[in-house]
Design a protein around this motif. Structure first.
Motif, PDB file in Angstrom:
ATOM      1  N   ALA B   8       0.794  -1.335  -0.097  1.00 39.99           N
ATOM      2  CA  ALA B   8       0.160   0.037  -0.083  1.00 39.99           C
ATOM      3  C   ALA B   8       0.963   1.249  -0.161  1.00 39.99           C
ATOM      4  CB  ALA B   8      -0.921   0.122   1.023  1.00 39.99           C
ATOM      5  N   ALA B   9       1.826   1.079   1.055  1.00 39.13           N
ATOM      6  CA  ALA B   9       2.661   2.351   1.015  1.00 39.13           C
ATOM      7  C   ALA B   9       3.464   2.464  -0.449  1.00 39.13           C
ATOM      8  CB  ALA B   9       3.691   2.377   2.133  1.00 39.13           C
ATOM      9  N   ALA B  10       3.885   1.481  -0.965  1.00 37.58           N
ATOM     10  CA  ALA B  10       4.630   1.598  -2.341  1.00 37.58           C
ATOM     11  C   ALA B  10       3.833   2.404  -3.467  1.00 37.58           C
ATOM     12  CB  ALA B  10       5.260   0.290  -2.628  1.00 37.58           C
ATOM     13  N   LEU B  12       1.221   4.103  -3.246  1.00 36.78           N
ATOM     14  CA  LEU B  12       0.848   5.550  -3.085  1.00 36.78           C
ATOM     15  C   LEU B  12       1.994   6.438  -3.323  1.00 36.78           C
ATOM     16  CD1 LEU B  12      -1.525   5.644   0.386  1.00 36.78           C
ATOM     17  CD2 LEU B  12      -2.013   6.277  -2.017  1.00 36.78           C
ATOM     18  N   GLY B  13       3.116   5.983  -2.760  1.00 34.82           N
ATOM     19  CA  GLY B  13       4.543   6.635  -3.009  1.00 34.82           C
ATOM     20  C   GLY B  13       4.636   6.618  -4.621  1.00 34.82           C
ATOM     21  N   ILE B  15       2.608   6.779  -7.053  1.00 31.83           N
ATOM     22  CA  ILE B  15       1.989   7.838  -7.667  1.00 31.83           C
ATOM     23  C   ILE B  15       2.371   9.295  -7.939  1.00 31.83           C
ATOM     24  CG2 ILE B  15      -0.406   9.204  -7.687  1.00 31.83           C
ATOM     25  CD1 ILE B  15      -1.456   6.447  -6.784  1.00 31.83           C
ATOM     26  N   LEU B  16       3.263   9.478  -6.599  1.00 32.42           N
ATOM     27  CA  LEU B  16       3.964  10.708  -6.333  1.00 32.42           C
ATOM     28  C   LEU B  16       5.353  10.778  -7.153  1.00 32.42           C
ATOM     29  CD1 LEU B  16       4.011  13.421  -4.761  1.00 32.42           C
ATOM     30  CD2 LEU B  16       5.319  12.488  -3.074  1.00 32.42           C
ATOM     31  N   MET B  17       5.903   9.415  -7.114  1.00 26.47           N
ATOM     32  CA  MET B  17       7.204   9.379  -7.896  1.00 26.47           C
ATOM     33  C   MET B  17       6.783   9.581  -9.433  1.00 26.47           C
ATOM     34  SD  MET B  17       9.193   9.162  -5.592  1.00 26.47           S
ATOM     35  CE  MET B  17      10.539   9.445  -6.878  1.00 26.47           C
ATOM     36  N   VAL B  18       5.588   9.305  -9.955  1.00 24.06           N
ATOM     37  CA  VAL B  18       5.330   9.342 -11.255  1.00 24.06           C
ATOM     38  C   VAL B  18       5.088  10.897 -11.646  1.00 24.06           C
ATOM     39  CG1 VAL B  18       3.404   8.973 -13.167  1.00 24.06           C
ATOM     40  CG2 VAL B  18       4.298   7.173 -11.778  1.00 24.06           C
ATOM     41  N   ALA B  19       4.309  11.524 -10.584  1.00 27.11           N
ATOM     42  CA  ALA B  19       4.154  12.944 -10.598  1.00 27.11           C
ATOM     43  C   ALA B  19       5.226  13.857 -11.067  1.00 27.11           C
ATOM     44  CB  ALA B  19       3.328  13.585  -9.682  1.00 27.11           C
ATOM     45  N   LEU B  20       6.308  13.341 -10.065  1.00 26.05           N
ATOM     46  CA  LEU B  20       7.727  14.056  -9.909  1.00 26.05           C
ATOM     47  C   LEU B  20       8.512  13.723 -11.232  1.00 26.05           C
ATOM     48  CD1 LEU B  20       8.313  14.055  -6.393  1.00 26.05           C
ATOM     49  CD2 LEU B  20       7.595  15.953  -7.510  1.00 26.05           C
ATOM     50  N   GLY B  21       8.576  12.399 -11.650  1.00 27.04           N
ATOM     51  CA  GLY B  21       9.595  11.827 -12.508  1.00 27.04           C
ATOM     52  C   GLY B  21       9.058  12.060 -13.909  1.00 27.04           C
ATOM     53  N   LEU B  22       7.755  11.792 -14.237  1.00 25.45           N
ATOM     54  CA  LEU B  22       7.150  11.620 -15.467  1.00 25.45           C
ATOM     55  C   LEU B  22       7.421  13.053 -16.377  1.00 25.45           C
ATOM     56  CD1 LEU B  22       5.833   9.744 -17.372  1.00 25.45           C
ATOM     57  CD2 LEU B  22       3.533  10.886 -16.850  1.00 25.45           C
ATOM     58  N   PRO B  23       7.245  14.379 -15.646  1.00 25.73           N
ATOM     59  CA  PRO B  23       7.563  15.545 -16.323  1.00 25.73           C
ATOM     60  C   PRO B  23       9.042  15.656 -16.904  1.00 25.73           C
ATOM     61  CG  PRO B  23       6.223  16.092 -14.564  1.00 25.73           C
ATOM     62  CD  PRO B  23       6.619  14.607 -14.247  1.00 25.73           C
ATOM     63  N   LEU B  24      10.055  15.314 -16.077  1.00 29.72           N
ATOM     64  CA  LEU B  24      11.353  15.231 -16.404  1.00 29.72           C
ATOM     65  C   LEU B  24      11.456  14.227 -17.549  1.00 29.72           C
ATOM     66  CD1 LEU B  24      14.224  16.209 -15.563  1.00 29.72           C
ATOM     67  CD2 LEU B  24      14.488  14.254 -14.357  1.00 29.72           C
TER      68      LEU B  24
ATOM     69  N   PHE C  66       0.212  11.336  -0.469  1.00 29.94           N
ATOM     70  CA  PHE C  66       1.073  10.391  -1.509  1.00 29.94           C
ATOM     71  C   PHE C  66       2.355  10.594  -0.661  1.00 29.94           C
ATOM     72  CE2 PHE C  66      -2.295  11.744  -4.457  1.00 29.94           C
ATOM     73  CZ  PHE C  66      -2.713  10.160  -4.514  1.00 29.94           C
ATOM     74  N   PRO C  69       3.284   8.136   3.011  1.00 32.54           N
ATOM     75  CA  PRO C  69       3.658   6.709   2.391  1.00 32.54           C
ATOM     76  C   PRO C  69       5.162   6.631   1.977  1.00 32.54           C
ATOM     77  CG  PRO C  69       1.619   7.133   1.509  1.00 32.54           C
ATOM     78  CD  PRO C  69       1.963   8.371   2.015  1.00 32.54           C
ATOM     79  N   LEU C  70       5.478   7.425   0.958  1.00 31.67           N
ATOM     80  CA  LEU C  70       6.647   7.659   0.515  1.00 31.67           C
ATOM     81  C   LEU C  70       7.783   7.844   1.341  1.00 31.67           C
ATOM     82  CD1 LEU C  70       8.348   7.154  -2.276  1.00 31.67           C
ATOM     83  CD2 LEU C  70       8.118   9.813  -2.433  1.00 31.67           C
ATOM     84  N   LEU C  73       8.419   4.859   3.750  1.00 35.49           N
ATOM     85  CA  LEU C  73       9.364   3.905   2.887  1.00 35.49           C
ATOM     86  C   LEU C  73      10.680   4.138   2.872  1.00 35.49           C
ATOM     87  CD1 LEU C  73       7.321   2.793  -0.084  1.00 35.49           C
ATOM     88  CD2 LEU C  73       7.767   1.387   1.872  1.00 35.49           C
ATOM     89  N   LEU C  87      14.831  11.999  -7.322  1.00 34.57           N
ATOM     90  CA  LEU C  87      13.635  12.541  -7.820  1.00 34.57           C
ATOM     91  C   LEU C  87      12.791  13.380  -7.033  1.00 34.57           C
ATOM     92  CD1 LEU C  87      11.983   9.653 -10.039  1.00 34.57           C
ATOM     93  CD2 LEU C  87      12.658  12.034 -10.808  1.00 34.57           C
ATOM     94  N   LEU C 102       8.581  21.766 -17.280  1.00 39.40           N
ATOM     95  CA  LEU C 102       8.598  20.677 -17.088  1.00 39.40           C
ATOM     96  C   LEU C 102       7.361  19.909 -17.093  1.00 39.40           C
ATOM     97  CD1 LEU C 102      11.594  19.715 -14.468  1.00 39.40           C
ATOM     98  CD2 LEU C 102      11.532  19.305 -16.892  1.00 39.40           C
ATOM     99  N   PHE C 105       5.780  20.095 -20.449  1.00 36.54           N
ATOM    100  CA  PHE C 105       5.828  18.835 -21.114  1.00 36.54           C
ATOM    101  C   PHE C 105       5.505  17.716 -20.780  1.00 36.54           C
ATOM    102  CE2 PHE C 105       9.437  21.350 -22.988  1.00 36.54           C
ATOM    103  CZ  PHE C 105       9.686  20.871 -24.220  1.00 36.54           C
ATOM    104  N   GLY C 106       5.302  17.336 -19.357  1.00 41.34           N
ATOM    105  CA  GLY C 106       4.708  15.928 -18.927  1.00 41.34           C
ATOM    106  C   GLY C 106       3.276  15.965 -18.930  1.00 41.34           C
ATOM    107  N   PHE C 107       2.645  16.947 -18.553  1.00 41.03           N
ATOM    108  CA  PHE C 107       0.978  16.820 -18.544  1.00 41.03           C
ATOM    109  C   PHE C 107       0.508  17.756 -19.576  1.00 41.03           C
ATOM    110  CE2 PHE C 107       2.833  15.645 -14.247  1.00 41.03           C
ATOM    111  CZ  PHE C 107       2.762  14.143 -14.595  1.00 41.03           C
ATOM    112  N   PHE C 131       4.053  19.959  -7.396  1.00 40.18           N
ATOM    113  CA  PHE C 131       5.400  19.585  -7.940  1.00 40.18           C
ATOM    114  C   PHE C 131       6.618  20.232  -6.967  1.00 40.18           C
ATOM    115  CE2 PHE C 131       8.833  19.972 -10.734  1.00 40.18           C
ATOM    116  CZ  PHE C 131       9.013  18.678 -11.205  1.00 40.18           C
TER     117      PHE C 131
END
Lengths: 327, 255, 255, 327
Positions: B8-10, B12-13, B15-24, C66, C69-70, C73, C87, C102, C105-107, C131
């Motif tokens: 569960a933690a992973a 939710l976490g 999703i945040l990583m996607v929001a931060l990493g996907l734009p880059l 979000f 939980p991160l 971890l 990230l 960024l 570009f991402g969204f 972000f």
């Protein structure tokens, strides 16, 4: 050089209740004074205050000279800390040599380290050493500046028993002729090193005297308990009172090594517990509502009934708690 | 089952990583090499990069020179400490455009130093950068000072070292990593400052060695914003790409 | 003399305090009450303040949901942790105008979610704010988790509590102050964000209850910047003064 | 319930060298096994690994059932930590009652706390308690869930000597019939509580046996030194070798309480040091290049020359270091 301190200071940590230290003591030239007390009694704060690390009221004097306004670096003390406090970015030799820039006549680091049995560590860095090795280096660092007074804050507390005994022996040699104040909560260490002992409790010196006075004539049940004496409230032990013919409600103390037991004696008692110690057995007896400890090389069995004897010359009446007594 | 907690933690976490990493990721993936090459050869971009490294360096140095002593005092504690702490943290909570306006009120026309031109000057830019980046230098250094066991300083004092010597031989060597970190953070913060600089010194004139004289350009983030307003996403993306690349390179070199 | 050290440190430190404190002092001292009153009665300013509190609140909530939980971890450690840490810290080192680019570009158009309008929308503004503010929520919460003695969690597990129960009964209650701090920091960071919001959503349309319908305004720091460009220092100063006043009030209430 | 562990695990802290624990031991139902070793020997890591806090190779079995994949909360252990590890946001009663939600048959917190002498603290919060009080509460918390096996990690190490002795006595009662693994670096505590002792050094169990075996028949000089025996390298002590007629280059050990001295005996020795302990004096003699310790209620004077006797039945030859010997 003699040291006299009569300090009063209040310490407050974040969120904790403030703590008040109010203590006086004196150390003669060449004398080792041990400050003995439970943890939280303010021993360390008192020592640090004497060293000049904390502001305080009341005088600290060295040979009659008031040093209150003298910064620590001018007070001519050596200090050994419980957690060693070696400079981690300097080699062992550099640590020991640290004070040489500020003192004219310092001792040679290599020689001093060799004397203390750690001559092979000079080029190592402190974090790579064992606790005992670090404390020997810290001792060398303090001795190197030939301080007038050595201050030692529980230097053995963090060490293993065998390491502790071996360093304690060396400390006894080092402190034999030095003027020193030594803080500990360990009564065996205190007795091994002290010319005089000051017992501290709750920020105050509650008794000061020779080891013999402190161990055999404690002035309060606290001192008696902390030095390992039996503390017997005669109200709870009518059979001891009648056997001793004590005409008081007071509290008497007796050292466990003075309590004798056998097939005859003053008071009947039951063996409650036996703990094997290095030299002997520590035997706990129950008499009425109190427990009494004694030592025996050959231990009885738990549950045995025996007779205890309290030699009159070993019995001590706590002055504070029984103003008029006759034993 | 015990591992459901980690799952569960992973989740939710992540999703945040996607929001931060996907734009880059998409930012890098969607770059057009031809525009990047064009921008990389543009002298205006060179000037911008020079200013974007040099200005923040000045700000970081100023922040450290004045911030390290303050951090040392704060680590020891003093009366009125809370007020000073609030002032140090002020730039962290003030919107950056407001920070620029504060600086203009304080040091601009009619402010404390009438003889100093702040608006649109190099002095103004460095002042704006120092204002927003000094807290990083102070806080990182202070943390380094506070993590030093008090008894190391006691040991130094009692064996003969004065406060100065103790600082020089014990405190500073043990805190030097924290000071470097503070300087790097202050520098990075100044590099990325947009709002305060845009208000105080949108365009700046400065001596540019390759040209042998004064040139006028904008601080990097302002330059990117200006490019976005005039040239759109693709062009400003290329400039931003070059800027990030140079910043990353400098970061790697420092490490 | 020993105290020369303290005097020197205090002198250098004071210079920094002046650089940080004087602008605030002169900013307050030089305000013109008539303009403040005028701005305080202006409905545009009311809308701006509403958006300036409400948008960041959404961003802070998203960051916590979000980010906690991160943070948990990260406090325990896992393989690939360094990549995730980089990230998380990315938005702290990227210039804010670049952060906005960024996000586009991402969204934005041609990005990951073609059906979501980001440019100039409420979604875009909250995304931009999240972000840049999520790292604060993650890092503050993580620090709180890491300051908990491992053995408290061991004690909980060994005496019967699962990971979930341990988190609920031991870890979370002991870290709750850190979570609140993280949320407040994220909120404050979102309130003050200028660059990323200016790029992604310069003007935003949103439902404004007092008007009973949609209105269009700018996020507070953007609004201040726009006022500065159009009306000059005095007018934008008055708006900034009101903004700082409201922020300070909310801060005091939270404490 | 019996516990068997044969674990192997590597631990690495940031920046430090990795540490390898590779140890096997077994505890029978109702038995107390004490793991004795110097600090840094891996005792705590071993205990925590058995509890399930760290991944490891090799089986841990309870009554023959492998529990490697069982999370800590299902292993049915109680655990007492050196630093107490009480939940600071819960009252004492809530701490002790913590496990009741997860166990069917738990003990009443108030009763248990009263039994352990801290019945008056139920509504207090842990940070307001003394160390000894906190550790009693921690013990109650572990006992409350009626664990099959109690694991105790140096529960007395952080306490004052008098507090330590009193809690040790209570621990002896609590552990009398319990299955327990108890970690300590204190040999007196080990001897007081152990049915069997496992000596650990550098991540490994180096000897396991009854207290009598460990203290009187150590298999290596390390075990001998750590348990307080005299360790005599006969190469350094020719006069002892000739007196004992030992036909080996080996190392012999003898407990200080077995060494006798007086006006006649086997070997001539000089009194080097005297340390007063609770029950007696610890006397250090020098013979050739070695030191030998003994105990004496009436101490000689430092510098005296005396004769030492090493009773043949008390002498022990270190097996590891002397394969073929005849004493």
């Amino acid at each position: 050089m003699s040291l006299h301190a009569d300090v009063s200071a209040t310490f407050s940590a974040d969120g904790a209740e403030s703590f008040h230290v109010d203590a006086e003591f004196e150390v003669e030239r060449g004398e080792s004074l041990v400050i003995l007390g439970p943890s939280g009694s303010g021993k360390t704060l008192l020592l640090e205050t004497v060293a000049g690390f904390h502001p305080h009221d009341g005088p600290v004097t060295l040979d009659g000279q008031r040093v209150n306004d003298t910064p620590p670096e001018k007070r001519d003390f050596g200090f050994v800390f419980q957690d060693y406090a070696l400079f981690p970015h300097m080699t062992v030799r550099e640590n020991v040599d640290f004070g040489s820039r500020y003192h004219d006549d310092t001792r040679d680091p290599d020689e001093l380290l060799a004397e203390l049995g750690v001559g092979d560590l000079t080029d190592r860095y402190p974090p790579t050493l064992s606790g005992g090795e670090q404390q020997r280096v810290a001792l060398a660092r303090a001795l190197a500046v030939r301080p007038e007074v050595m201050l030692l804050d529980e230097p053995l507390a963090a060490l293993d028993v065998p390491t502790r005994q071996s360093l304690r022996d060396d400390l006894a040699d080092v402190l034999a002729d030095a003027t020193a104040v030594y803080v500990t909560h360990n009564r065996t260490t205190a007795r091994a090193l002290a010319d005089r002992i000051a017992v501290m409790n709750d920020g105050q010196v509650v008794q000061i005297g020779t080891p013999d006075e402190i161990f055999h004539r404690p002035e309060s049940p606290m001192v008696a308990r902390f030095t390992g004496s039996n503390v017997i409230d005669l109200d709870d032990a009518p059979s001891i009172r009648s056997a001793l013919d004590v005409s008081t409600d007071g509290i008497v103390t007796i050292r466990p090594e003075s309590v004798e037991f056998g097939d005859s004696g003053d008071v009947r008692a039951t063996v409650d517990r036996i703990v094997r110690e290095d030299a002997t057995n520590r035997v706990t007896f129950v008499v009425d509502d109190v427990t009494v400890e004694a030592f025996a090389e050959r231990a009885p069995a738990v549950g045995d009934e025996v007779w205890l004897t309290f030699p009159a010359d070993a019995l001590h009446v706590c002055r504070t708690y029984a103003a008029s007594t006759s034993v | 089952h015990g591992d459901s907690f980690v799952v569960a933690a992973a989740t939710l976490g992540s999703i945040l990583m996607v929001a931060l990493g996907l734009p880059l990721f998409l930012f890098v993936a969607r770059q057009q090499p031809s525009i990047i090459v064009e921008k990389a050869l543009n002298p205006d971009v060179h000037q911008m990069l020079y200013l974007g490294v040099y200005g923040p360096l000045l700000a970081a140095i100023v922040s450290l020179v004045f911030g390290v002593p303050l951090a040392h005092l704060l680590s020891k504690g003093f009366a009125g400490q809370q007020l000073v702490e609030s002032l140090v943290d002020l730039p962290l909570v003030v919107p950056h455009s407001v920070a620029g306006i504060l600086i203009l009120f304080g040091f601009g026309k009619g402010g404390a130093f009438p003889n100093v031109t702040v608006l649109g000057s190099m002095v103004g830019m460095v002042l704006a950068m120092t204002f927003v980046s000094a807290p990083y230098a102070v806080n990182a250094t202070r943390e380094a000072f506070e993590s030093i066991n008090d008894r190391l300083e006691y040991a130094s004092r009692i064996h003969g070292a004065s406060r100065w010597d103790t600082f020089r031989r014990v405190t500073a060597p043990l805190a030097v990593r924290g000071m470097v970190t503070g300087g790097v953070l202050a520098w990075a913060r100044a590099v990325s400052e947009f709002g305060a600089v845009a208000v105080v010194a949108y365009s700046v004139s400065f001596f540019y060695p390759p040209a042998g004289g004064e040139v006028t350009t904008q601080h990097a983030p302002v330059f990117v914003y200006g490019t976005y307003l005039q040239g759109g996403l693709a062009e400003s993306g290329a400039v931003a790409f070059i800027l990030l690349g140079v910043s990353a390179l400098i970061f790697l070199i420092i490490r």
